[in-house]
Design a protein around this motif. Structure first.
Motif, PDB file in Angstrom:
ATOM      1  N   GLU A   6       0.831  -1.204   0.000  1.00  0.00           N
ATOM      2  CA  GLU A   6       0.000   0.000   0.000  1.00  0.00           C
ATOM      3  C   GLU A   6       0.869   1.260   0.000  1.00  0.00           C
ATOM      4  O   GLU A   6       0.548   2.241  -0.685  1.00  0.00           O
ATOM      5  CB  GLU A   6      -0.926   0.014   1.218  1.00  0.00           C
ATOM      6  CG  GLU A   6      -2.049  -0.976   1.138  1.00  0.00           C
ATOM      7  CD  GLU A   6      -2.913  -0.967   2.385  1.00  0.00           C
ATOM      8  OE1 GLU A   6      -2.602  -0.205   3.328  1.00  0.00           O
ATOM      9  OE2 GLU A   6      -3.893  -1.724   2.415  1.00  0.00           O
ATOM     10  N   TRP A   7       1.949   1.216   0.733  1.00  0.00           N
ATOM     11  CA  TRP A   7       2.840   2.364   0.797  1.00  0.00           C
ATOM     12  C   TRP A   7       3.476   2.636  -0.574  1.00  0.00           C
ATOM     13  O   TRP A   7       3.576   3.779  -0.993  1.00  0.00           O
ATOM     14  CB  TRP A   7       3.919   2.118   1.844  1.00  0.00           C
ATOM     15  CG  TRP A   7       4.794   3.303   2.064  1.00  0.00           C
ATOM     16  CD1 TRP A   7       4.528   4.384   2.830  1.00  0.00           C
ATOM     17  CD2 TRP A   7       6.073   3.541   1.463  1.00  0.00           C
ATOM     18  NE1 TRP A   7       5.558   5.286   2.769  1.00  0.00           N
ATOM     19  CE2 TRP A   7       6.531   4.781   1.934  1.00  0.00           C
ATOM     20  CE3 TRP A   7       6.879   2.815   0.599  1.00  0.00           C
ATOM     21  CZ2 TRP A   7       7.741   5.319   1.552  1.00  0.00           C
ATOM     22  CZ3 TRP A   7       8.090   3.353   0.227  1.00  0.00           C
ATOM     23  CH2 TRP A   7       8.502   4.594   0.702  1.00  0.00           C
ATOM     24  N   ASP A  10       0.718   4.010  -2.910  1.00  0.00           N
ATOM     25  CA  ASP A  10       0.425   5.395  -2.529  1.00  0.00           C
ATOM     26  C   ASP A  10       1.553   6.340  -2.945  1.00  0.00           C
ATOM     27  O   ASP A  10       1.298   7.448  -3.426  1.00  0.00           O
ATOM     28  CB  ASP A  10       0.195   5.505  -1.019  1.00  0.00           C
ATOM     29  CG  ASP A  10      -1.122   4.879  -0.579  1.00  0.00           C
ATOM     30  OD1 ASP A  10      -1.979   4.638  -1.454  1.00  0.00           O
ATOM     31  OD2 ASP A  10      -1.285   4.648   0.637  1.00  0.00           O
TER      32      ASP A  10
END
Length: 112
Positions: A6-7, A10
């Motif tokens: 997710e990082w 993002d």
């Protein structure tokens, strides 16, 4: 593992949007520069009383395509002098290479 994926996603999205916003600021800067040059050119032509040498020098721009149209107003009455009027068109190209965007715009105004 889920947090790291997710990082990364993002971070990539945020980077893409930052680059896109910077490109939009670049387009705004290109438009502002074209308008500034156009207004400077109109002022120089008007102050030189339509000197052909200055008009040719101002039209020799690598970045912009400039055209002049003679719209001089000639009065039939003796009391009014001939009014010199030129329509000045400045054509410029906006580019946003990140997404392959390119468009040509025109600025049209008159020099008296």
């Amino acid at each position: 593992m889920k947090i790291s994926v997710e990082w990364i996603v993002d971070s990539l999205l945020i980077t893409f949007f930052i680059v896109l916003v910077m490109g939009l600021f670049n387009i705004a800067s290109q438009i502002n520069t074209a308008y500034n040059y156009h207004h400077y050119m109109i002022a120089q032509i008007s102050q030189s009383h339509f000197d052909q040498g200055i008009m040719e020098a101002m039209a020799n721009s690598e970045q912009y395509r400039i055209t002049y149209t003679d719209c001089t107003i000639d009065h039939d009455l003796e009391f009014y002098p001939k009014e010199l009027l030129y329509q000045v068109e400045t054509e410029y190209t906006l580019k946003l290479p990140i997404i392959g965007y390119q468009i040509t715009n025109k600025i049209i105004s008159y020099a008296r």
